[in-house]
Design a protein around this motif. Structure first.
Motif, PDB file in Angstrom:
ATOM      1  N   LEU A  73       0.707  -1.264   0.199  1.00  0.00           N
ATOM      2  CA  LEU A  73      -0.057  -0.065   0.004  1.00  0.00           C
ATOM      3  C   LEU A  73       0.911   1.165   0.117  1.00  0.00           C
ATOM      4  O   LEU A  73       0.681   2.273  -0.764  1.00  0.00           O
ATOM      5  CB  LEU A  73      -1.037   0.013   1.372  1.00  0.00           C
ATOM      6  N   ASP A  74       2.020   1.343   0.800  1.00  0.00           N
ATOM      7  CA  ASP A  74       2.768   2.591   0.813  1.00  0.00           C
ATOM      8  C   ASP A  74       3.465   2.742  -0.379  1.00  0.00           C
ATOM      9  O   ASP A  74       3.342   3.992  -0.915  1.00  0.00           O
ATOM     10  CB  ASP A  74       3.819   2.290   1.981  1.00  0.00           C
ATOM     11  N   GLN A  75       3.902   1.882  -0.989  1.00  0.00           N
ATOM     12  CA  GLN A  75       4.267   1.882  -2.666  1.00  0.00           C
ATOM     13  C   GLN A  75       3.523   2.445  -3.655  1.00  0.00           C
ATOM     14  O   GLN A  75       3.486   3.182  -4.319  1.00  0.00           O
ATOM     15  CB  GLN A  75       5.190   0.639  -3.112  1.00  0.00           C
ATOM     16  N   THR A  76       1.979   1.793  -3.391  1.00  0.00           N
ATOM     17  CA  THR A  76       1.107   2.135  -4.225  1.00  0.00           C
ATOM     18  C   THR A  76       0.599   3.628  -4.293  1.00  0.00           C
ATOM     19  O   THR A  76       0.690   4.344  -5.340  1.00  0.00           O
ATOM     20  CB  THR A  76      -0.344   1.266  -3.904  1.00  0.00           C
ATOM     21  N   LEU A  77       0.508   4.104  -3.064  1.00  0.00           N
ATOM     22  CA  LEU A  77       0.216   5.536  -2.843  1.00  0.00           C
ATOM     23  C   LEU A  77       1.315   6.547  -2.650  1.00  0.00           C
ATOM     24  O   LEU A  77       1.369   7.684  -2.492  1.00  0.00           O
ATOM     25  CB  LEU A  77      -0.478   5.621  -1.605  1.00  0.00           C
ATOM     26  N   ALA A  78       2.620   5.999  -2.894  1.00  0.00           N
ATOM     27  CA  ALA A  78       3.786   6.884  -2.978  1.00  0.00           C
ATOM     28  C   ALA A  78       3.879   8.015  -3.758  1.00  0.00           C
ATOM     29  O   ALA A  78       4.178   9.156  -3.667  1.00  0.00           O
ATOM     30  CB  ALA A  78       5.128   6.023  -2.927  1.00  0.00           C
ATOM     31  N   ASN A  79       3.226   7.890  -4.924  1.00  0.00           N
ATOM     32  CA  ASN A  79       3.286   8.898  -5.987  1.00  0.00           C
ATOM     33  C   ASN A  79       1.909   9.551  -6.206  1.00  0.00           C
ATOM     34  O   ASN A  79       1.835  10.430  -7.037  1.00  0.00           O
ATOM     35  CB  ASN A  79       3.793   8.470  -7.445  1.00  0.00           C
ATOM     36  N   ALA A  80       1.034   9.390  -5.260  1.00  0.00           N
ATOM     37  CA  ALA A  80      -0.296   9.907  -5.317  1.00  0.00           C
ATOM     38  C   ALA A  80      -0.223  11.339  -5.151  1.00  0.00           C
ATOM     39  O   ALA A  80       0.444  11.739  -4.007  1.00  0.00           O
ATOM     40  CB  ALA A  80      -1.238   8.981  -4.603  1.00  0.00           C
ATOM     41  N   PRO A  81      -0.783  12.180  -5.427  1.00  0.00           N
ATOM     42  CA  PRO A  81      -0.668  13.683  -5.431  1.00  0.00           C
ATOM     43  C   PRO A  81      -1.480  13.794  -4.149  1.00  0.00           C
ATOM     44  O   PRO A  81      -1.277  14.679  -3.317  1.00  0.00           O
ATOM     45  CB  PRO A  81      -1.446  14.579  -6.696  1.00  0.00           C
ATOM     46  N   ALA A  82      -2.441  13.120  -3.834  1.00  0.00           N
ATOM     47  CA  ALA A  82      -3.432  13.392  -2.539  1.00  0.00           C
ATOM     48  C   ALA A  82      -3.824  11.893  -1.978  1.00  0.00           C
ATOM     49  O   ALA A  82      -4.259  11.169  -2.869  1.00  0.00           O
ATOM     50  CB  ALA A  82      -4.288  14.111  -2.627  1.00  0.00           C
ATOM     51  N   THR A  83      -3.874  11.562  -0.706  1.00  0.00           N
ATOM     52  CA  THR A  83      -4.369  10.355  -0.161  1.00  0.00           C
ATOM     53  C   THR A  83      -5.324  10.706   0.854  1.00  0.00           C
ATOM     54  O   THR A  83      -5.075  11.629   1.639  1.00  0.00           O
ATOM     55  CB  THR A  83      -3.461   9.348   0.295  1.00  0.00           C
ATOM     56  N   ALA A  84      -6.226   9.783   1.420  1.00  0.00           N
ATOM     57  CA  ALA A  84      -7.062   9.774   2.505  1.00  0.00           C
ATOM     58  C   ALA A  84      -7.482   8.410   2.775  1.00  0.00           C
ATOM     59  O   ALA A  84      -7.710   7.783   2.138  1.00  0.00           O
ATOM     60  CB  ALA A  84      -7.904  10.785   2.113  1.00  0.00           C
TER      61      ALA A  84
END
Length: 95
Positions: A73-84
């Protein structure tokens, strides 16, 4: 069927295309050739031919569905401009 330059102008007008006068004559010849070929195709007797989706027999070649570990999950969201809440956050697009 031989198209005239006026036929080509009319079709171009209907299609909202601007065609230079120099291109009308070669285009008329090409379209006439296409229509002549369609006439040839229309001459083929197809009333006894069953409709088909493929010209050759095609078989689905699906692989077995084998579960595998996915990306962390942390790699998946690493390049996301925003997460929640561990999800991608995207701007609202429907009012």
């Amino acid at each position: 069927m031989k198209l005239t330059l006026e036929d080509v102008r009319h079709v171009a007008h209907l299609a909202r295309l601007e065609i230079a006068d120099a291109d009308l004559e070669p285009l008329a010849a090409q379209l006439s050739d296409i229509l002549a070929y369609v006439d040839k195709l229309n001459a083929v007797a197809t009333q006894d031919v069953q409709p088909m989706a493929q010209a050759i027999s095609v078989v689905n070649a699906f692989r077995e569905d084998v579960p595998k570990a996915s990306c962390p999950l942390d790699q998946t969201l690493a390049n996301a401009p925003a997460t929640a809440d561990d999800m991608f956050e995207v701007p609202k697009i429907i009012e």
